[in-house]
Each structure stands twice: as C-alpha cells, then as structure tokens.
Motif scaffolding. Structure first.
Motif, PDB file in Angstrom:
ATOM      1  N   SER A 113      13.506   1.664   0.077  1.00  0.00           N
ATOM      2  CA  SER A 113      14.084   1.992   0.635  1.00  0.00           C
ATOM      3  C   SER A 113      13.387   3.629   1.619  1.00  0.00           C
ATOM      4  N   VAL A 114      13.063   3.962   0.493  1.00  0.00           N
ATOM      5  CA  VAL A 114      11.245   5.757   1.300  1.00  0.00           C
ATOM      6  C   VAL A 114      10.536   5.727   0.261  1.00  0.00           C
TER       7      VAL A 114
ATOM      8  N   TYR B  45      10.815  13.269   2.652  1.00  0.00           N
ATOM      9  CA  TYR B  45      10.976  12.218   2.651  1.00  0.00           C
ATOM     10  C   TYR B  45      11.864  11.646   1.630  1.00  0.00           C
ATOM     11  N   HIS B  46      13.505  11.447   1.843  1.00  0.00           N
ATOM     12  CA  HIS B  46      14.391  11.431   0.572  1.00  0.00           C
ATOM     13  C   HIS B  46      15.407  10.938   1.943  1.00  0.00           C
ATOM     14  N   SER B  47      16.101   9.809   0.559  1.00  0.00           N
ATOM     15  CA  SER B  47      17.152   8.853   1.609  1.00  0.00           C
ATOM     16  C   SER B  47      17.633  10.148   1.932  1.00  0.00           C
ATOM     17  N   ASP B  48      17.982  11.409   1.195  1.00  0.00           N
ATOM     18  CA  ASP B  48      19.185  12.110   2.208  1.00  0.00           C
ATOM     19  C   ASP B  48      18.308  12.900   2.799  1.00  0.00           C
ATOM     20  N   HIS B  49      17.535  12.549   3.918  1.00  0.00           N
ATOM     21  CA  HIS B  49      16.817  13.320   4.595  1.00  0.00           C
ATOM     22  C   HIS B  49      17.090  12.366   6.076  1.00  0.00           C
ATOM     23  N   GLY B  50      16.712  13.263   7.002  1.00  0.00           N
ATOM     24  CA  GLY B  50      17.418  12.405   8.603  1.00  0.00           C
ATOM     25  C   GLY B  50      16.309  13.078   9.658  1.00  0.00           C
ATOM     26  N   PRO B  51      15.369  12.805  10.752  1.00  0.00           N
ATOM     27  CA  PRO B  51      14.602  12.560  11.369  1.00  0.00           C
ATOM     28  C   PRO B  51      14.054  14.348  10.895  1.00  0.00           C
TER      29      PRO B  51
ATOM     30  N   GLY C  48       1.078  -1.279   0.341  1.00  0.00           N
ATOM     31  CA  GLY C  48      -0.275  -0.182   0.284  1.00  0.00           C
ATOM     32  C   GLY C  48       1.108   1.247   0.206  1.00  0.00           C
ATOM     33  N   ARG C  49       1.879   1.173  -0.321  1.00  0.00           N
ATOM     34  CA  ARG C  49       2.909   1.902  -0.448  1.00  0.00           C
ATOM     35  C   ARG C  49       4.068   2.764  -1.931  1.00  0.00           C
ATOM     36  N   CYS C  50       4.584   3.751  -1.510  1.00  0.00           N
ATOM     37  CA  CYS C  50       4.867   3.771  -3.188  1.00  0.00           C
ATOM     38  C   CYS C  50       6.517   4.561  -3.527  1.00  0.00           C
ATOM     39  N   ASP C  51       7.074   4.322  -4.223  1.00  0.00           N
ATOM     40  CA  ASP C  51       8.342   5.397  -4.133  1.00  0.00           C
ATOM     41  C   ASP C  51       7.712   6.570  -4.945  1.00  0.00           C
TER      42      ASP C  51
ATOM     43  N   GLY D  25      10.213  10.051  -1.919  1.00  0.00           N
ATOM     44  CA  GLY D  25      11.246   8.482  -2.710  1.00  0.00           C
ATOM     45  C   GLY D  25      12.796   8.255  -2.439  1.00  0.00           C
ATOM     46  N   SER D  26      13.033   7.460  -2.939  1.00  0.00           N
ATOM     47  CA  SER D  26      14.701   6.812  -2.308  1.00  0.00           C
ATOM     48  C   SER D  26      15.631   7.423  -3.109  1.00  0.00           C
ATOM     49  N   ASP D  27      14.928   8.203  -5.069  1.00  0.00           N
ATOM     50  CA  ASP D  27      16.009   8.784  -5.445  1.00  0.00           C
ATOM     51  C   ASP D  27      16.957   7.217  -5.938  1.00  0.00           C
ATOM     52  N   PHE D  28      16.241   6.382  -6.334  1.00  0.00           N
ATOM     53  CA  PHE D  28      17.436   5.479  -6.437  1.00  0.00           C
ATOM     54  C   PHE D  28      17.457   5.838  -8.538  1.00  0.00           C
ATOM     55  N   HIS D  29      18.703   5.366  -7.761  1.00  0.00           N
ATOM     56  CA  HIS D  29      19.588   5.716  -9.107  1.00  0.00           C
ATOM     57  C   HIS D  29      20.428   4.492 -10.203  1.00  0.00           C
ATOM     58  N   GLY D  30      19.845   3.124  -8.799  1.00  0.00           N
ATOM     59  CA  GLY D  30      20.834   2.047  -8.808  1.00  0.00           C
ATOM     60  C   GLY D  30      22.108   1.470  -7.810  1.00  0.00           C
ATOM     61  N   ALA D  31      22.867   1.414  -8.293  1.00  0.00           N
ATOM     62  CA  ALA D  31      24.374   0.368  -7.693  1.00  0.00           C
ATOM     63  C   ALA D  31      25.632   0.852  -9.284  1.00  0.00           C
TER      64      ALA D  31
END
Length: 299
Positions: free
Chosen positions: A282-283, A238-244, A20-23, A264-270
């Motif tokens: 992850s976010v 909410y973002h991968s480079d944000h904290g609480p 029930g969630r989305c990136d 969102g995660s701002d996913f780029h891959g590895a």
C-alpha cells in the motif's frame, strides 16, 4: 486515463501501479508479523510488486525463507532488519538493508537486542498484573498458535492479542491505547542502544541504515539531529502512518542532508480483522531505490 502516481503512493483504477515498485518495510512471524516470510513474498507477487524487504524487529531469521520464496515467485527480496534504539527519551527504529544476515557479530548483537525485548515484555506483563489483568508470557506464546523459534521474539502486538482474548481490550488499537502505547498504563521502555550504534552495526554488516517512520516520533528536532549525526544513509519518507505533510517535510529533510528516500507499508498482517499500519504494497517506492541502497552500504 492513467493516473499520475507520486512517489510512495499506490492507487487503483484499472492500472497496475505497483509494477516496478517495492515495499521496503514488512514484518513476518519472525518478529511481530502474522504471516510466514514466504507469505509476504507471495503477497508482493500477487500485488504486482517487483521487490519486497523483510525487516523484522531485531532478527533476520525470516530472511532465508523469503529469499527462497523470491526465487519461486520471481520477486526480489531485500534482506533487512529493524533495530530498536532509544534517543531523546523516545524509542527510535533504524532499518538496515542489504546486511550480511550470516555475519556472526551481527547475529550476536541482535540476540542481545532480543534479550532486552524479553525483559521488557516481562516488565509489561508485570504491570498488567498489577492492574488486575492475569496474564503470563506462557499465555501470550500459547495464543500465537505455534511454537516460538529460538531466534524469534514476542512483541507488543502479541501481548495486545492476548489482552483482546482476555476481554481486557476491545481490539488491537484499544489494547495499545489503554496499555501498550508510549505513555499508556503498562508501557515499558528499557535501556537500549543509540541510533548511532545501530547505524554502526548495520554498516559493519555491509548494510545501509535508514531512519524508520520519523513522523511517528513527534519530534522533528530529534529527527534532524539524527540526520546530522552521519550514520544514516536514508529516511523512510513514505510510511502508512505518514500523510502528505510528513511526505513533504521529510522529503525536504532528506534533500537537505543528501539522504536516500525510502518507503514501505510497515505491514504486520491482520489482527482481529484489522490490518496493523498498512497492507503490504500500500506504500511503495520505485525499485530503482534498491541500487542506491546497495551502493550506500557498508563503511
């Protein structure tokens, strides 16, 4: 016992916390991501997400493939884009959701954006050569291991990859810290459109404009000014480079200006075994946000 999952967080522990969630922030090979668009959708499916957005830099060329994959996997795919702008002496990114990806006006505008990006890349490479690093655009493209499509573009992560291959940097982060990040030795920021203009483009394409990763800019006065400008409909709280602390601050800001809350995660891959920004899913935020984004779209 099931853990309490706050908005934007994703924990494990035997519970499917992504249902029930989305990136709402992922990149593909259409810009500077490592994977084909269909792979992002597959990953979303494997992680139990209900939806995933494709938000490549200044292009929508990956959206069609992702939409087809969404039908196969039963995943909602949100057509999106991340537009590069400049304000307050900083590069600012504006996310656009539910845009008309076939609108000729938008496509021509994004093509202009990619031309600017190409000029920036050439300027970065020229600076690197001045620093004694023999590097060309042809090398960077060759290092991708595939042909570059006409509506795709090279980004700084591609250049970072080549710097690592040349031995000029130890890894992706080192390449950015030494050469490519804002203020680094080969950083170049060309003239760009304003965030307000990007919001207008998105609105004219029927979409909803959201300010991407405000915590990265290090200038909350500028973020507040942009929130007041009127074109934005949401903030990527909410973002991968944000904290609480960033979550709390931008959640309050969104509430103050009546803006939607996204993430969102701002996913780029590895790259070199390291996931850039965050892993897909992850976010994440509740899928109910999608209806709010749809309702807020257009002028």
């Amino acid at each position: 016992m099931e853990k309490h999952i706050q908005l934007g967080e994703n924990e494990t522990g035997g519970v499917n916390v992504t249902a029930g969630r989305c990136d709402l922030h992922t990149h593909t090979q259409a810009s500077d991501g490592m994977q084909p668009p269909a792979d992002n959708v597959r990953l979303a499916y494997e992680k139990g997400l209900a939806a995933v957005a494709i938000t490549d830099h200044d292009t929508v060329s990956g959206v069609a493939e992702a939409l087809e994959a969404g039908k196969r996997y039963g995943i909602t795919v949100v057509p999106g884009v991340e537009i590069s702008t400049r304000a307050g002496g900083k590069e600012i990114h504006v996310l656009g959701y539910y845009i008309d990806t076939e609108q000729e006006l938008l496509l021509s505008r994004l093509e202009e954006q990619r031309s600017t990006r190409l000029g920036r890349n050439e300027a970065i490479l020229a600076k690197l050569r001045e620093l004694g690093i023999e590097i060309t655009l042809e090398q960077v493209v060759s290092g991708m291991g595939r042909e570059l499509k006409p509506d795709e573009s090279i980004g700084r992560p591609h250049i970072a990859d080549e710097l690592v291959r040349l031995g000029a940097a130890a890894d992706m982060r080192d390449a950015f810290d030494k050469y490519l990040a804002e203020g680094a030795a080969a950083y170049v920021s060309p003239p760009r459109i304003t965030p307000e203009t990007a919001c207008q483009w998105i609105q004219e394409a029927g979409g909803t404009a959201v300010l991407a990763h405000p915590g990265i800019y290090g200038d909350d006065a500028l973020v507040r000014k942009l929130a007041q400008a009127g074109g934005l409909r949401g903030i990527e709280v909410y973002h991968s480079d944000h904290g609480p602390a960033e979550h709390e601050r931008y959640l309050a800001l969104a509430g103050e200006f009546g803006l939607l809350v996204t993430g969102g995660s701002d996913f780029h891959g590895a790259r070199q075994g390291v996931v850039f920004h965050g892993d897909l899913g992850s976010v994440n935020v509740p899928v109910a946000v999608l209806e709010e984004l749809k309702a807020a779209g257009g002028i």
